[in-house]
Enzyme design. Structure first.
Site, short mmCIF file in Angstrom:
data_model
loop_
_atom_site.label_atom_id
_atom_site.label_comp_id
_atom_site.label_asym_id
_atom_site.label_seq_id
_atom_site.Cartn_x
_atom_site.Cartn_y
_atom_site.Cartn_z
CE LYS A 47 -3.04 -2.25 3.31
NZ LYS A 47 -3.50 -2.14 4.70
CG ASP A 107 14.79 -0.57 4.60
OD1 ASP A 107 15.72 0.15 4.98
OD2 ASP A 107 14.23 -1.39 5.36
CE LYS A 135 14.29 3.88 6.13
NZ LYS A 135 13.82 2.96 7.18
#
Ligand code: IMP
Ligand code: MG
Length: 178
Positions: A47, A107, A135
């Protein structure tokens, strides 16, 4: 008194106006590299990407079709797409098409890497990836997105679609948890 989520204070990392400005330049980069006049199939990873996706595709103009995937965030130690669990796959035939895969954040890199491997098997003409946030320090697999909105430090972030246990998605700015 600052804003709190799950009783933890959160602080603005990227304000809404900076996100909006970056969207325009990001969309220009994507158009320059991908478009010509050809159709793009934009695939959002739900989502988390839903707000970024909606804002970005509107900056890309017309001749865009959209689709979505939902994948589980579970991965074991192997770095193979065999471990990706779909809760929802795309419904579009992407063979021979220009495809842009869009996520909120990269990530460890496992999600995007696995999805790219999976979609490449469907023989798109061109497959690129775009994330709002990166990140970089946290990467565990060798994969970088083609288009990145902002590189951010190793902090947990919420807002603009991103959640912490389903909380915080509708915040207009991006916050980090203190
Ligand atoms: P990756 O496979 O580790 O790159 O995972 C990316 C996914 O993890 C994203 O699509 C997000 O759903 C989630 N994620 C990673 N970092 C954060 C964060 O700081 N806030 C919210 N979700 C995150
Ligand atoms: Mg996600």
């Amino acid at each position: 008194m600052g804003l709190k989520i799950k009783n933890k204070e959160i602080e603005i990392l990227i304000p809404e106006n900076k996100i909006k400005a970056r969207l325009k330049s990001l969309a220009n980069d994507i158009k320059r590299e991908m478009k010509g006049n050809e159709e793009i199939i934009a695939i959002g990873i739900l989502k988390g990407s839903f707000i970024f996706f909606a804002d970005l595709v509107r900056e890309l103009g017309n001749n865009i079709k959209i689709d979505f995937v939902v994948v589980s965030s579970y991965f074991d130690k192997m770095e193979s797409s065999q471990n990706i669990v779909f809760k929802k796959d795309i419904e579009t035939d992407i063979e021979g098409k220009n495809v842009l895969l869009i996520d909120d954040i990269i990530d460890t890199g496992r999600t995007l890497k696995a999805l790219v491997e999976y979609f490449k098997k469907k023989n798109p003409k061109n497959l690129k990836t775009c994330v709002l946030l990166d990140k970089k320090e946290r990467r565990e697999v060798n994969y970088d997105a083609d288009f990145v909105g902002f590189e951010i430090p190793d902090k947990f972030v919420v807002g603009y679609g991103l959640d912490w246990g389903e909380e915080g998605r509708t915040l207009k700015d991006i916050y980090f948890v203190k």
